[in-house]
Design a protein around this motif. Structure first.
Motif, PDB file in Angstrom:
ATOM      1  N   ILE A   2       0.839  -1.202   0.000  1.00  0.00           N
ATOM      2  CA  ILE A   2       0.000   0.000   0.000  1.00  0.00           C
ATOM      3  C   ILE A   2       0.873   1.250   0.000  1.00  0.00           C
ATOM      4  N   SER A   3       1.989   1.191   0.710  1.00  0.00           N
ATOM      5  CA  SER A   3       2.913   2.328   0.756  1.00  0.00           C
ATOM      6  C   SER A   3       3.443   2.660  -0.631  1.00  0.00           C
ATOM      7  N   TYR A   4       3.647   1.632  -1.442  1.00  0.00           N
ATOM      8  CA  TYR A   4       4.115   1.859  -2.816  1.00  0.00           C
ATOM      9  C   TYR A   4       3.077   2.666  -3.592  1.00  0.00           C
ATOM     10  N   LEU A   5       1.816   2.256  -3.506  1.00  0.00           N
ATOM     11  CA  LEU A   5       0.762   2.970  -4.233  1.00  0.00           C
ATOM     12  C   LEU A   5       0.599   4.383  -3.695  1.00  0.00           C
ATOM     13  N   ARG A   6       0.733   4.550  -2.386  1.00  0.00           N
ATOM     14  CA  ARG A   6       0.607   5.880  -1.790  1.00  0.00           C
ATOM     15  C   ARG A   6       1.722   6.802  -2.291  1.00  0.00           C
TER      16      ARG A   6
ATOM     17  N   ALA B  11      -1.174   4.763 -12.281  1.00  0.00           N
ATOM     18  CA  ALA B  11      -0.678   4.300 -10.974  1.00  0.00           C
ATOM     19  C   ALA B  11      -1.318   2.977 -10.563  1.00  0.00           C
ATOM     20  N   GLY B  12      -2.608   2.819 -10.837  1.00  0.00           N
ATOM     21  CA  GLY B  12      -3.276   1.578 -10.464  1.00  0.00           C
ATOM     22  C   GLY B  12      -2.714   0.385 -11.203  1.00  0.00           C
ATOM     23  N   LYS B  13      -2.525   0.545 -12.501  1.00  0.00           N
ATOM     24  CA  LYS B  13      -1.956  -0.543 -13.306  1.00  0.00           C
ATOM     25  C   LYS B  13      -0.528  -0.852 -12.853  1.00  0.00           C
ATOM     26  N   LYS B  14       0.224   0.214 -12.538  1.00  0.00           N
ATOM     27  CA  LYS B  14       1.608   0.011 -12.107  1.00  0.00           C
ATOM     28  C   LYS B  14       1.675  -0.664 -10.736  1.00  0.00           C
ATOM     29  N   TYR B  15       0.640  -0.464  -9.928  1.00  0.00           N
ATOM     30  CA  TYR B  15       0.575  -1.164  -8.642  1.00  0.00           C
ATOM     31  C   TYR B  15       0.480  -2.666  -8.876  1.00  0.00           C
TER      32      TYR B  15
ATOM     33  N   LYS C  78      -8.461  -0.111 -11.384  1.00  0.00           N
ATOM     34  CA  LYS C  78      -7.068   0.119 -11.777  1.00  0.00           C
ATOM     35  C   LYS C  78      -6.858   1.481 -12.431  1.00  0.00           C
ATOM     36  N   ASP C  79      -7.934   2.097 -12.924  1.00  0.00           N
ATOM     37  CA  ASP C  79      -7.814   3.426 -13.528  1.00  0.00           C
ATOM     38  C   ASP C  79      -8.171   4.539 -12.547  1.00  0.00           C
ATOM     39  N   ASP C  80      -8.381   4.179 -11.298  1.00  0.00           N
ATOM     40  CA  ASP C  80      -8.737   5.160 -10.261  1.00  0.00           C
ATOM     41  C   ASP C  80      -7.889   4.882  -9.019  1.00  0.00           C
ATOM     42  N   ALA C  81      -6.653   5.372  -9.053  1.00  0.00           N
ATOM     43  CA  ALA C  81      -5.702   5.070  -7.979  1.00  0.00           C
ATOM     44  C   ALA C  81      -6.164   5.605  -6.626  1.00  0.00           C
TER      45      ALA C  81
ATOM     46  N   GLN D 223      -7.926   4.158  -1.145  1.00  0.00           N
ATOM     47  CA  GLN D 223      -8.894   4.187  -0.042  1.00  0.00           C
ATOM     48  C   GLN D 223      -9.353   2.775   0.319  1.00  0.00           C
ATOM     49  N   ILE D 224      -9.659   1.986  -0.700  1.00  0.00           N
ATOM     50  CA  ILE D 224     -10.110   0.613  -0.460  1.00  0.00           C
ATOM     51  C   ILE D 224      -9.023  -0.191   0.245  1.00  0.00           C
TER      52      ILE D 224
END
Length: 207
Positions: free
Chosen positions: A36-40, A48-52, A91-94, A99-100
């Motif tokens: 989660i820290s990576y995405l944050r 960003a979502g796809k890269k996560y 994935k298109d809404d980082a 939040q989730i």
């Protein structure tokens, strides 16, 4: 636990499902929080979502090479599989994904402290669109012969797709009218049949 106003009911179900499945898999909470820290940290970047997801796959694929223990590698496999299963639609809404995930981590901690949660059935999660349709169906009373305003969203041959009340979409064969209609046109349709839940099953062009 009660739903937060930060999430829709559907998103809350997703967060809860992720948390429960991770606990059942005995996944380490700290490893989950690291992802989660990576995405944050990179959430404001394009895709960003796809890269996560790419990041999770890379961790799982290269886990042995970068010194992860067999146990940690198992945690990452679980996190990757569960997140991809439940978060694909986001994935298109980082921001929403973050939040989730944040709430999933909180719920995961809660379930771990609360004790064994036992086996749980596969959760049935409505998509955002399904939730919108359900809201329209429950707020309206439809009947055969009813006329509704509709927007034409697609025409293929003699098949015309109508969108009613901003949500309901139905496709009807219109051999007499299709050639004279165009996408984006606002028309009137008549409800000719209903589904068991009371929503329109069939409609036809009236003008």
């Amino acid at each position: 636990m009660q739903a937060t106003t930060d999430l829709t009911n559907t998103q809350w179900q997703v967060a809860d499902a992720i948390a429960r499945q991770l606990v059942l898999d005995q996944t380490d909470l700290n490893e989950f929080r690291k992802t989660i820290s990576y995405l944050r940290a990179y959430g404001d970047r394009p895709d960003a979502g796809k890269k996560y997801f790419d990041y999770l796959n890379a961790l799982t694929r290269n886990g042995d090479r970068i010194g992860h223990s067999k146990k940690t590698h198992g945690y990452l496999e679980s996190i990757t599989a569960i997140c991809q299963k439940y978060l694909e639609n986001y994935k298109d809404d980082a921001d929403t994904m973050l939040q989730i995930l944040g709430w999933a981590a909180r719920l995961m901690q809660y379930y771990k402290v609360a004790g064994p949660i036992g086996e749980i059935p596969e959760p049935t999660i409505q998509s955002e669109r399904e939730a919108e349709i359900q809201a329209v169906v429950t707020s309206q009373e439809f009947y055969e012969g009813q006329t509704l305003e509709a927007v034409i969203t697609g025409i293929k041959g003699n098949k015309v797709t109508y969108e009613m009340l901003g949500t309901l979409r139905l496709t009807a064969r219109e051999p007499k009218h299709a050639k004279d209609l165009s996408e984006g046109q606002i028309v009137t349709v008549e409800v000719t049949a209903l589904k068991p839940d009371g929503s329109p099953k069939n409609v036809k062009f009236t003008g």
